[in-house]
Design a protein around this motif. Structure first.
Motif, PDB file in Angstrom:
ATOM      1  N   MET A  34       0.897  -1.253  -0.012  1.00 59.91           N
ATOM      2  CA  MET A  34       0.039   0.020  -0.062  1.00 59.91           C
ATOM      3  C   MET A  34       0.717   1.189   0.110  1.00 59.91           C
ATOM      4  O   MET A  34       2.046   1.146   0.419  1.00 59.91           O
ATOM      5  N   GLY A  35       0.380   2.329  -0.589  1.00 58.75           N
ATOM      6  CA  GLY A  35       1.158   3.570  -0.537  1.00 58.75           C
ATOM      7  C   GLY A  35       0.451   4.894  -0.775  1.00 58.75           C
ATOM      8  O   GLY A  35      -0.792   4.660  -1.029  1.00 58.75           O
ATOM      9  N   SER A  53       3.006  -5.586   3.249  1.00 56.91           N
ATOM     10  CA  SER A  53       1.913  -6.261   4.141  1.00 56.91           C
ATOM     11  C   SER A  53       2.902  -6.487   5.415  1.00 56.91           C
ATOM     12  O   SER A  53       2.177  -6.839   6.325  1.00 56.91           O
ATOM     13  N   GLY A  54       4.027  -6.631   5.441  1.00 55.20           N
ATOM     14  CA  GLY A  54       4.957  -7.070   6.466  1.00 55.20           C
ATOM     15  C   GLY A  54       5.506  -5.924   7.155  1.00 55.20           C
ATOM     16  O   GLY A  54       5.855  -6.059   8.256  1.00 55.20           O
ATOM     17  N   LYS A  75      -7.865  -4.019   9.450  1.00 54.47           N
ATOM     18  CA  LYS A  75      -8.831  -2.908   9.012  1.00 54.47           C
ATOM     19  C   LYS A  75      -8.542  -2.418   7.469  1.00 54.47           C
ATOM     20  O   LYS A  75      -9.389  -1.925   7.230  1.00 54.47           O
ATOM     21  N   ASN A  76      -7.633  -3.351   6.969  1.00 53.71           N
ATOM     22  CA  ASN A  76      -7.223  -2.948   5.402  1.00 53.71           C
ATOM     23  C   ASN A  76      -7.339  -1.509   5.244  1.00 53.71           C
ATOM     24  O   ASN A  76      -7.897  -0.732   4.542  1.00 53.71           O
ATOM     25  N   ASP A  98      -1.884  -2.421  -3.715  1.00 50.64           N
ATOM     26  CA  ASP A  98      -1.821  -3.615  -4.766  1.00 50.64           C
ATOM     27  C   ASP A  98      -2.619  -4.782  -4.264  1.00 50.64           C
ATOM     28  O   ASP A  98      -2.117  -5.334  -3.075  1.00 50.64           O
ATOM     29  N   ALA A  99      -3.508  -5.404  -4.838  1.00 54.60           N
ATOM     30  CA  ALA A  99      -4.557  -6.309  -4.382  1.00 54.60           C
ATOM     31  C   ALA A  99      -4.962  -7.205  -5.002  1.00 54.60           C
ATOM     32  O   ALA A  99      -4.997  -7.010  -6.259  1.00 54.60           O
ATOM     33  N   LEU A 100      -5.462  -8.545  -4.492  1.00 51.22           N
ATOM     34  CA  LEU A 100      -6.055  -9.460  -5.233  1.00 51.22           C
ATOM     35  C   LEU A 100      -7.593  -9.490  -4.762  1.00 51.22           C
ATOM     36  O   LEU A 100      -7.916  -9.516  -3.636  1.00 51.22           O
TER      37      LEU A 100
END
Length: 121
Positions: A34-35, A53-54, A75-76, A98-100
């Motif tokens: 994320m950014g 994510s880490g 909470k995304n 950046d997601a699926l």
């Protein structure tokens, strides 16, 4: 269809602080990086800060020591704490993920609609 929703922008005096938030408005199978990016009038969109994510982070030299990116995976949501703001930080700030969408999807970019940050001198 809005996928990411930013909030927290506004008008602040130089030297002040703001905290931006960006939450996913829908569920994703997995969100990777994320950014935050920003675009000032007449300029190209530029990277501000990213977080994996880490929890590994990266930020532009222009904001190092002043801005901090963080995220709450449960909470995304991704945050951008902005301190010691300068007039040159004035821009529309966008978040990106950046997601699926599903377990059988490929990763793609999702963008928010942007939130205005204005820093007065």
């Amino acid at each position: 269809q809005v996928q990411l929703v930013e909030s927290g922008g506004g008008l602040v005096q130089a030297g002040g602080s703001l905290r931006l938030s960006c939450a996913a408005s829908r569920s994703f199978f997995r969100i990777n990086g994320m950014g935050w990016y920003r675009q000032a009038p007449g300029k190209q969109r530029e990277l501000v800060a990213t977080i994996t994510s880490g929890g590994s982070t990266n930020c532009a030299d222009s904001v190092k020591g002043r801005f901090t990116i963080s995220r709450d995976n449960a909470k995304n949501t991704v945050y951008l704490q902005m301190n010691s703001l300068k007039p040159e930080d004035t821009a529309v700030y966008y978040c990106k993920a950046d997601a699926l969408a599903t377990s059988w999807s490929i990763s793609r970019e999702y963008w928010g609609q942007g939130t205005q940050v204005t820093v007065s001198s």
